[in-house]
Design a protein around this motif. Sequence first.
Motif, short mmCIF file in Angstrom:
data_model
loop_
_atom_site.label_atom_id
_atom_site.label_comp_id
_atom_site.label_asym_id
_atom_site.label_seq_id
_atom_site.Cartn_x
_atom_site.Cartn_y
_atom_site.Cartn_z
N GLN A 1 39.05 45.00 43.03
CA GLN A 1 39.24 46.50 43.35
C GLN A 1 37.96 46.95 44.07
O GLN A 1 38.10 47.79 44.86
CB GLN A 1 39.62 47.20 42.42
CG GLN A 1 40.98 47.08 41.55
CD GLN A 1 41.38 48.05 40.67
OE1 GLN A 1 40.68 49.05 40.35
NE2 GLN A 1 42.49 47.72 40.06
N GLU B 1 42.81 42.15 41.67
CA GLU B 1 41.52 41.62 40.87
C GLU B 1 40.08 41.93 41.54
O GLU B 1 39.25 41.56 41.11
CB GLU B 1 41.72 40.18 40.59
CG GLU B 1 43.06 39.82 39.72
CD GLU B 1 43.22 38.37 39.56
OE1 GLU B 1 42.26 37.69 39.86
OE2 GLU B 1 44.28 37.80 39.08
N LYS C 1 34.09 46.58 37.91
CA LYS C 1 35.13 45.99 36.90
C LYS C 1 35.25 47.00 35.79
O LYS C 1 36.47 47.27 35.19
CB LYS C 1 34.50 44.55 36.14
CG LYS C 1 34.66 43.54 37.17
CD LYS C 1 34.31 42.21 36.43
CE LYS C 1 34.48 40.99 37.60
NZ LYS C 1 34.22 39.79 36.79
N ASP D 1 46.59 48.22 37.02
CA ASP D 1 47.03 47.73 38.33
C ASP D 1 48.33 48.48 38.80
O ASP D 1 48.23 48.97 39.88
CB ASP D 1 47.91 46.08 37.99
CG ASP D 1 46.60 45.05 37.87
OD1 ASP D 1 45.35 45.57 37.99
OD2 ASP D 1 46.91 44.08 37.22
N ALA E 1 37.65 49.65 36.85
CA ALA E 1 38.81 49.16 37.66
C ALA E 1 39.91 49.88 36.89
O ALA E 1 39.94 50.16 35.86
CB ALA E 1 39.13 47.56 37.26
N PHE F 1 46.44 51.60 40.49
CA PHE F 1 45.86 51.32 41.65
C PHE F 1 46.72 51.02 42.94
O PHE F 1 46.55 51.79 43.99
CB PHE F 1 44.84 49.87 41.63
CG PHE F 1 44.11 49.63 42.59
CD1 PHE F 1 42.96 50.22 43.09
CD2 PHE F 1 44.50 48.41 43.41
CE1 PHE F 1 42.31 49.71 44.15
CE2 PHE F 1 43.66 48.08 44.51
CZ PHE F 1 42.50 48.78 44.88
#
Length: 541
Positions: free
Chosen positions: A386, A384, A455, A461, A458, A464
């Motif tokens: 990044q 959360e 953000k 998930d 981003a 990443f």
Amino acid sequence: MHKRAKIAIFFLGAAFLGSALTLWHVATQGPITIRYYDPDSLSSLVFPIGFYIDRLSAVMMTLISCVGMIVYTYSVGNMFQDYNARRYLSLMAFTVFVLLCMVSSANIMMLYIFWQLLSYLLYILAHNHSHGPTLAGAFRTYTMLRVGDVAFLIGIVLAYQLYGTLEYSTLFERVAESPVMLTPFPGIEISGATAITLFLFIGGICKSANFPFHIWLPSSLFAPTPMHALLHAGIINAGGFLINRLAPMFGLSPTILHLAFAVGLITVIVGGLMMLRQNDIKRKLGYSTIGQMGYMIMECGLGAFALAVFHLIAHGFFKGSVFLYCGNVIHHARKEPSLPHIVTSRKPAEFSFLTWFTGLVTTLLIPLVILLAIHDVLAIPLLESQGLMIFLFFIWITSTQAILSLTRIRGVASWKVSASMISVWFFVIFIYLFAAETFTAFIYPNPAEVEFYLKAAALPDWLFSTIVVAVSLVIITSWSYLYISARGGSIRVPDWIESFKVRLYRLSMNRFYIEKMYEGLGRFFMRVLNRIVGHDAGWSK
């Protein structure tokens, strides 16, 4: 003429001094706005001249004027015996003027006017148009940049059509307050901000020589070396400046930020591979710049806009000085047959446990401890945050790359290499965590704005996490390979990997055949046009 040319150095010096004073004024008193037109008048769109100088503009003006003064001073001596030196020096000074006007433009239209002038100037500054390869490279440069200029113009027209203004602040407010949805194809909807930034992004990566529009930069390397110093230190940074200038609009389009990340990453890989296969110093520097520009665009795609500006400033001063010096290297290599020196025998490096242990601690163990401390001790959820992870990974990758290169130093006592590793590690940490963070706070004083960009950029998930794991494996594998090689061992590599290495080498030697694909595409369109207009004869048949 030589004495008159030197007079211009004082004017460029005055421009640098004025830019530095402007930077101080803007940092202490706020932005400067000067308009010679009425922003509410439609007729002002014809030629809206005005200046808006904030911290970003002032920083870029200082960089451009400083590099321009140094390059022009070098050019006076370098081009002394050239028949057309007067024209070249005049255009060089005019290019600095155009760059200063571009970064201080009060609206997108004025920015575009000077943006286009740069495309023309890059063609003219090729200088030696009687030389066939120089002329061909200049024409390719002009052609590729026109593609970006047309995309830029489409973005401007679309922005004015949707929001009725080209003033920066007004446009940003209207885009944020009243989002517009477009339907370019049945069943597909995109926001107005995404459509506008897509075309502006294409214009930016064309000027900054990113994949797949990068081929114009190596083609222009026949131009005089001082021109390339200015190009690689100032002009090619235009894409990064454009994205930062329009950051509030790019921040509203995560799709384009993700596209910027992907394009930048591909450019870094392609540029780096092609650079390693060059045997000409200017071409090697040219492809190095392509990779660095990809790195800059990738940082923009991650939402680290200020970090991209910090990167382009550092790269500008470094690459400008290297290009000016490479002329001396070429000159000495032509005079001395013994240059470059050919090493016929190399003494094998001795294995040093201290060196390898220091490298292991500084590039693997300490970063792991930092990550665990952030996650467990400070209770910061990494997925959360990044933005924080991005800075940590830039630190890790940069320091590891520098320290891995130090392990190749031969004939040096191990404790000196270990001390160098530790010094590099602390220096990189200082640069990223202190200088970069301080610079970010200077360019974007509002922390909420910085957080918004991070953000917006981003990544999912899963993507990443995949990138984090892949980078970690590459770094660990690199250390393992070098460690085993230093101990005199060998690693059994599957046959398919060896075959892949050969194919990759062949592809990078041929610049991935991208230029051939463009040439084939050009011949195809020429055949189509000849058939349309009824001319079957010609070179394109």
